[in-house]
Design an enzyme around this catalytic site. Structure first.
Site, short mmCIF file in Angstrom:
data_model
loop_
_atom_site.label_atom_id
_atom_site.label_comp_id
_atom_site.label_asym_id
_atom_site.label_seq_id
_atom_site.Cartn_x
_atom_site.Cartn_y
_atom_site.Cartn_z
N SER A 23 38.78 14.27 -3.59
CA SER A 23 40.16 13.76 -3.60
C SER A 23 41.18 14.89 -3.65
CB SER A 23 40.35 12.81 -4.78
OG SER A 23 39.90 13.42 -5.98
N ASN A 110 37.79 10.20 -16.30
CA ASN A 110 38.32 8.84 -16.21
C ASN A 110 39.63 8.67 -16.98
OD1 ASN A 110 36.00 8.46 -14.81
ND2 ASN A 110 35.03 7.07 -16.28
N THR A 155 76.52 -18.45 7.43
CA THR A 155 75.28 -19.15 7.08
C THR A 155 74.62 -19.45 8.43
OG1 THR A 155 76.25 -21.35 7.15
CG2 THR A 155 76.29 -20.24 5.02
N HIS A 156 73.31 -19.39 8.49
CA HIS A 156 72.59 -19.55 9.77
C HIS A 156 73.08 -18.56 10.83
CE1 HIS A 156 71.40 -23.52 8.12
NE2 HIS A 156 72.66 -23.56 7.72
N LYS A 283 74.28 5.01 25.37
CA LYS A 283 73.71 4.42 24.15
C LYS A 283 73.90 5.26 22.90
CE LYS A 283 70.39 1.62 24.30
NZ LYS A 283 70.05 0.31 23.90
N GLN A 322 39.96 5.52 -6.92
CA GLN A 322 40.51 6.73 -6.31
C GLN A 322 41.43 6.36 -5.14
OE1 GLN A 322 38.11 10.40 -6.06
NE2 GLN A 322 38.08 10.05 -3.87
N LYS A 325 45.63 6.32 -4.86
CA LYS A 325 46.58 7.43 -4.77
C LYS A 325 47.31 7.57 -3.44
CE LYS A 325 44.13 9.71 -8.33
NZ LYS A 325 43.16 8.57 -8.33
N1 ARG Z 1 39.15 11.50 -8.29
C1 ARG Z 1 38.89 10.48 -9.24
C2 ARG Z 1 39.92 9.36 -9.11
O1 ARG Z 1 40.91 9.58 -8.49
C3 ARG Z 1 38.94 11.05 -10.62
C4 ARG Z 1 38.09 10.33 -11.62
C5 ARG Z 1 36.67 10.64 -11.37
N2 ARG Z 1 35.84 9.99 -12.33
C6 ARG Z 1 34.54 9.80 -12.07
N3 ARG Z 1 33.86 9.20 -12.95
N4 ARG Z 1 34.01 10.18 -10.93
O2 ARG Z 1 39.75 8.29 -9.57
#
Ligand code: ARG
Length: 464
Positions: A23, A110, A155-156, A283, A322, A325
C-alpha cells in the site's frame, strides 16, 4: 520487498502478489500522521516504564529527523517497502539501531493504521470545513450586494414569482451552512483514539491509552479494541457529507450553466473560469461548472465503494480495509479542488442585473400578486385566480406584461381593479411585501444576513 514479517515464512512472496498487497504507493500520504502517532506511542511507553527515557529520546530524535528529511526532500519514500509503517520503522532502525526495533512494542499495524487514518481524516474534516466557510463568506457578501437585484424565481424551471438574487443565493448559503455543521458533528463523533488496541485484543503491556489520546488531542480512547481496528464508520460519514457537498455544488453549477447560457444571460462567467472551443470561435464554455457537476459522480462512487467494502467484513481487521484509502483520498482532493474553484468562479462572475430584472418583469411572475390584489378588494381567491389566468392569456396574445395593460383593459376582466394595481404588482412591491422570516423582502433578508454573519463570526473566533 522490505517487510516487517517473514519469520514464519519459508517461501518467497510472488512478485505480483507482493505488489498487489503493498500500500506504500498511496498510504505514503499518511507519513506525517504515522510519525505523530509513533512519537505519542513511545512517549507513553517511556512514561509507563516500558521503554527507558534514553530509548525514548533516541526514537523521538530519530523520528523527527526522518520527518524533516522527508519534508525537505533529503529522504524519499520508496516503493521497496510494503507500507508507510514499514518504511518509517526500517529507516528508524537503520539510523538508530537497536532502540528502533522497540518502537512497535505494544502496537500492531492494525491499530496503527486505524490511528493514522483517523488523524488524517480529522485534519481533512477541519480543512474541508474551512473551504466551506470561505465559500459561505463569498455567498454572504454577494447577498449583501444584491438585496434588491430582482429576478424570477422558478418552479419546474418555469418562471414562478419574483424574488431577489440575495434570496436565491441565500438558499445555497443554508445548504453549505448545514455542510459545515455536518463537519462539526463528524469531528465530535470521530475524535476518539484507537491506538493501544493492538491487533484487536489490546495488549499485555500496561499502556496508558488515555495519555496517548490526550497527547494527540483526542477526547479519549475508543472503548472496544475490536471495534477500534475494524471501525471505518467515520470515513463513511465523511464521504456521505462530502457527497452532499458535491450534490449542493452540482445543483449550483447546473443553475450557473443555465444562467450563463445564451438564452438566459443572467450571468457571465469570467474568462479565467471558462474555456473556448477548438472549432467554434464564438464559444465560451462553462467547463469548470460542468466539471464540478461531473465530478459529483466520482465522490458518490467513493461512498458506495466503502459502504460495499465494509458490508461483509467479519470482526476484526481484514485486509479489505486497505481499500478505504485510495478512493477516500481521491474524494477529498476532488471536493477540496471543487470548493476552491467554485468560490473563485462565483466571486469573479458578473451578474447581469438588468437582464434578470427584465426577465422577472416579462414572465408574469407577479400574477399571484395580481390575484392577491383582487382578494384584497373582496374577490374570492379561486375567482381571482381565474380572472388573472384570463388576463395572462390576453397578455401573451398582446405580447405585453400585466402592468402594461391600461386600467380600462384591466377593468374588462374585473371591475375591482383600480389605479393602485400598478403599484401593487410592481416587482419591488411583490418582493417587499414578502416579509416573513426566510422570504425575500428586504427586512427579512437583512435579519437572515445578520444571523448568518454571526454564524461565520463565532466560528472564526473559535478557530483562532
Ligand atoms: N496497509 C494496511 C491497511 O491499510 C495496514 C494494516 C496492515 N495490517 C495487517 N494486519 N496486515 O489496512
Amino acid at each position: 520487498m522490505a517487510q516487517l514479517w517473514g519469520g514464519r515464512f519459508t517461501g518467497e512472496t510472488d512478485r505480483l502478489a507482493s505488489q498487489f498487497n503493498a500500500s506504500i504507493t498511496f498510504d505514503r500520504k499518511l507519513f506525517a500522521q504515522d510519525i505523530e502517532g509513533s512519537i505519542a506511542h513511545v512517549v507513553m511507553l517511556a512514561k509507563q516504564g516500558i521503554l527507558t527515557g534514553e530509548e525514548k529520546d533516541q526514537i523521538v530524535r530519530g523520528l523527527t529527523g526522518i520527518r524533516e528529511d522527508v519534508f525537505e526532500g533529503r529522504l524519499s519514500i520508496t516503493e521497496e517497502y510494503e507500507d508507510i509503517h514499514s518504511f518509517v520503522e526500517a529507516v528508524l532502525t537503520q539510523r538508530i539501531g537497536e532502540a528502533g526495533k522497540k518502537l512497535h512494542t505494544g502496537r500492531s499495524r492494525n491499530d496503527q493504521v486505524a490511528l493514522d487514518m483517523r488523524l488524517y481524516i480529522r485534519l481533512k474534516v477541519l480543512q474541508v470545513s474551512d473551504h466551506l466557510k470561505g465559500l459561505l463568506e463569498t455567498i454572504l457578501s454577494l447577498m449583501e450586494n444584491h438585496l434588491t437585484t430582482y429576478m424570477p424565481g422558478f418552479t419546474h424551471l418555469q418562471k414562478a414569482q419574483p424574488t431577489t438574487l440575495a434570496h436565491h443565493l441565500g438558499a445555497y448559503f443554508e445548504m453549505f451552512k448545514r455542510d459545515v455543521l455536518r463537519m462539526e458533528d463528524i469531528y465530535k463523533r470521530m475524535n476518539y483514539c484507537p491506538l493501544g488496541s493492538g491487533a484487536f485484543a489490546g495488549t499485555t503491556y500496561p499502556l496508558d491509552r488515555s495519555y496517548t489520546a490526550y497527547l494527540m488531542g483526542f477526547e479519549g480512547p475508543t472503548l472496544n479494541s475490536m471495534d477500534s481496528v475494524a471501525d471505518r464508520d467515520y470515513i463513511i460519514e465523511f464521504l456521505a457529507a462530502l457527497s452532499t457537498i458535491m450534490m449542493h455544488l452540482s445543483r449550483f453549477s447546473e443553475e450557473i450553466i443555465i444562467w450563463n447560457s445564451n438564452e438566459y444571460r443572467f450571468v457571465e462567467i469570467d474568462d479565467g473560469f471558462s474555456t473556448g472551443s477548438s472549432i467554434m470561435p464564438q464559444k465560451k464554455n462553462p467547463d469548470i461548472a460542468e466539471l464540478v457537476r461531473g465530478k459529483t459522480g466520482r465522490v458518490y462512487g467513493a461512498l458506495m465503494s466503502i459502504l460495499t467494502t465494509m458490508k461483509g467484513l467479519p470482526l476484526a481487521y481484514n485486509k479489505d480495509m486497505q481499500e478505504d484509502k485510495e478512493v477516500t483520498f481521491d474524494a477529498i482532493e476532488t471536493v477540496e479542488n471543487c470548493l476552491i474553484l467554485f468560490k473563485g468562479m462565483l466571486s469573479s462572475m458578473k451578474f447581469n442585473e438588468q437582464v434578470m430584472e427584465r426577465s422577472a418583469r416579462k414572465g408574469f411572475t407577479n400574477a399571484t400578486d395580481a390575484a392577491d390584489y383582487l382578494v384584497g378588494k373582496g374577490v374570492a381567491f379561486r375567482d381571482a385566480h381565474g380572472i388573472v389566468g384570463q388576463m395572462v392569456l390576453f397578455c401573451i396574445e398582446k405580447e405585453c406584461s400585466i402592468d402594461e395593460l391600461s386600467l380600462e383593459e384591466l377593468k374588462r376582466f374585473s371591475p375591482s381593479f383600480e389605479s393602485d394595481i400598478y403599484e401593487a404588482v410592481s416587482l419591488k412591491t411583490c418582493v417587499e411585501k414578502r416579509l416573513t422570516i426566510g422570504a425575500p423582502g428586504l427586512k427579512a433578508m437583512e435579519e437572515v444576513i445578520r444571523i448568518n454573519r454571526e454564524f461565520l463570526e463565532t466560528r472564526d473566533k473559535e478557530r483562532k
